[in-house]
Design an enzyme around this catalytic site. Structure first.
Site, PDB file in Angstrom:
ATOM      1  N   TYR A   1       0.834  -1.214   0.000  1.00  0.00           N
ATOM      2  CA  TYR A   1       0.000   0.000   0.000  1.00  0.00           C
ATOM      3  C   TYR A   1       0.865   1.258   0.000  1.00  0.00           C
ATOM      4  O   TYR A   1       0.630   2.182  -0.791  1.00  0.00           O
ATOM      5  CB  TYR A   1      -0.906  -0.024   1.227  1.00  0.00           C
ATOM      6  CG  TYR A   1      -1.862   1.150   1.302  1.00  0.00           C
ATOM      7  CD1 TYR A   1      -2.984   1.216   0.481  1.00  0.00           C
ATOM      8  CD2 TYR A   1      -1.644   2.196   2.189  1.00  0.00           C
ATOM      9  CE1 TYR A   1      -3.861   2.288   0.544  1.00  0.00           C
ATOM     10  CE2 TYR A   1      -2.509   3.269   2.269  1.00  0.00           C
ATOM     11  CZ  TYR A   1      -3.619   3.309   1.448  1.00  0.00           C
ATOM     12  OH  TYR A   1      -4.473   4.377   1.505  1.00  0.00           O
TER      13      TYR A   1
ATOM     14  N   LYS B   1       1.200   4.305  -2.924  1.00  0.00           N
ATOM     15  CA  LYS B   1       0.910   5.721  -2.643  1.00  0.00           C
ATOM     16  C   LYS B   1       2.133   6.608  -2.911  1.00  0.00           C
ATOM     17  O   LYS B   1       1.998   7.741  -3.382  1.00  0.00           O
ATOM     18  CB  LYS B   1       0.423   5.887  -1.205  1.00  0.00           C
ATOM     19  CG  LYS B   1      -0.967   5.299  -0.960  1.00  0.00           C
ATOM     20  CD  LYS B   1      -2.026   5.952  -1.848  1.00  0.00           C
ATOM     21  CE  LYS B   1      -3.421   5.457  -1.554  1.00  0.00           C
ATOM     22  NZ  LYS B   1      -4.459   6.077  -2.399  1.00  0.00           N
TER      23      LYS B   1
ATOM     24  N   GLY C   1      -5.080  11.228   6.548  1.00  0.00           N
ATOM     25  CA  GLY C   1      -4.737  10.426   7.707  1.00  0.00           C
ATOM     26  C   GLY C   1      -5.728   9.285   7.856  1.00  0.00           C
ATOM     27  O   GLY C   1      -6.265   8.786   6.868  1.00  0.00           O
TER      28      GLY C   1
END
Length: 295
Positions: free
Chosen positions: A189, A193, A223
């Site tokens: 992940y 990103k 967040g």
């Protein structure tokens, strides 16, 4: 004496940087847009059957935008389209596709062009949350997550570029704090990103280099948000989740104001700056705020 002076200057620069960031993050009044400017805009939102994407679609719809939503589950998309119309969208459609490959991703842009004749705002929000846990030393997993979380984002923006440029449009990329700070237990992940940020920061530079400054690329650094998928990991994350509705409102505000970077919650921008100043401290904090799953 020289060493002490250098240390003093470093501390002074550190304090000044913190003060500046605190002001811009928490104290300044954020510029606002006129909701009337949204009416009639043609908006495409990927990953919008639930969570942040769904709320973004509703926010645009409530101000009179034409909305195309997309995700995998048709029944959920039908409900989103129905609510968009109830909120005031003059035209709302959906495309039920998986973003596991380029061909399906292209269908989204093709449908938008057929229904709307163009795109004013492209919101790239779809993700594959990937495995949470220790790295399994499986590069194929990294590749699979990259396809959904990065490569199809790049593909959608590429396919839509002509209409975005023609309409002086906006590209909005929903990224994550995980794209700025390496984290254990979510290597695929994080990788996706970081790559996502790199592509769209470079695309923004390319557009400016080619003097197509009318097109804006806004990267959203998020967040821990209270989406359904994120809440499944709450027991592993020592962090209070932020509201997905408030998150969507901030993303829409930043997109309409053509802001380069959008942070939510606001403290994310403080973390992004501070991790460059005291990287080892932040690496330790990230590790301490991560819990290994039981299984």
């Amino acid at each position: 004496m020289i060493t002490n002076m250098a240390g003093f200057k470093t501390k002074a620069a550190f304090v000044a940087t913190v003060a500046m960031v605190v002001y811009f993050v928490f104290l300044r009044t954020k510029p606002q847009y006129d909701p009337a400017e949204v009416a009639g805009l043609r908006v495409v939102v990927t990953g919008s059957s639930t969570g942040i994407g769904e709320q973004i679609a509703y926010k645009f719809a409530s101000m009179g935008a034409k909305v195309l939503v997309t995700a995998r589950t048709e029944s959920k998309l039908q409900k989103v389209v129905k609510k968009c119309k109830e909120l005031g969208s003059p035209e709302s459609y959906y495309v039920a596709v998986s973003m596991g490959g380029y061909k399906n991703a292209s269908k989204v842009i093709d449908t938008a062009m057929q229904k709307f004749g163009g795109i004013d705002i492209l919101v790239l929000n779809h993700i594959n949350a990937a495995h949470y846990g220790g790295y399994r030393y499986n590069v194929a997993e990294v590749e699979r997550v990259l396809m959904i979380n990065t490569l199809t984002h790049a593909h959608l923006a590429t396919v839509a570029m002509d209409t975005i440029i023609k309409n002086k449009g906006r590209i909005v990329v929903v990224s994550s704090l995980a794209g700025q700070i390496g984290s254990p237990l979510i290597i695929p992940y994080c990788t996706s990103k970081f790559a996502l940020n790199g592509f769209f920061k470079s695309l923004r530079q390319e557009l400016a280099f080619n003097e197509t400054n009318e097109v804006s690329v806004s990267i959203c650094h998020l967040g821990f948000i209270d989406t359904e998928s994120a809440m499944k990991l709450q027991k592993y994350v020592k962090e209070k989740p932020s509201s997905q509705v408030e998150c969507a409102e901030e993303l829409v505000r930043g997109a309409m104001m053509r802001e380069r970077d959008i942070y939510f919650p606001s403290k994310v921008s403080l973390i992004a700056v501070m991790k460059e100043i005291i990287p080892e401290f932040f690496d330790r904090v990230i590790r301490e705020h991560s819990n290994m799953p039981d299984d």
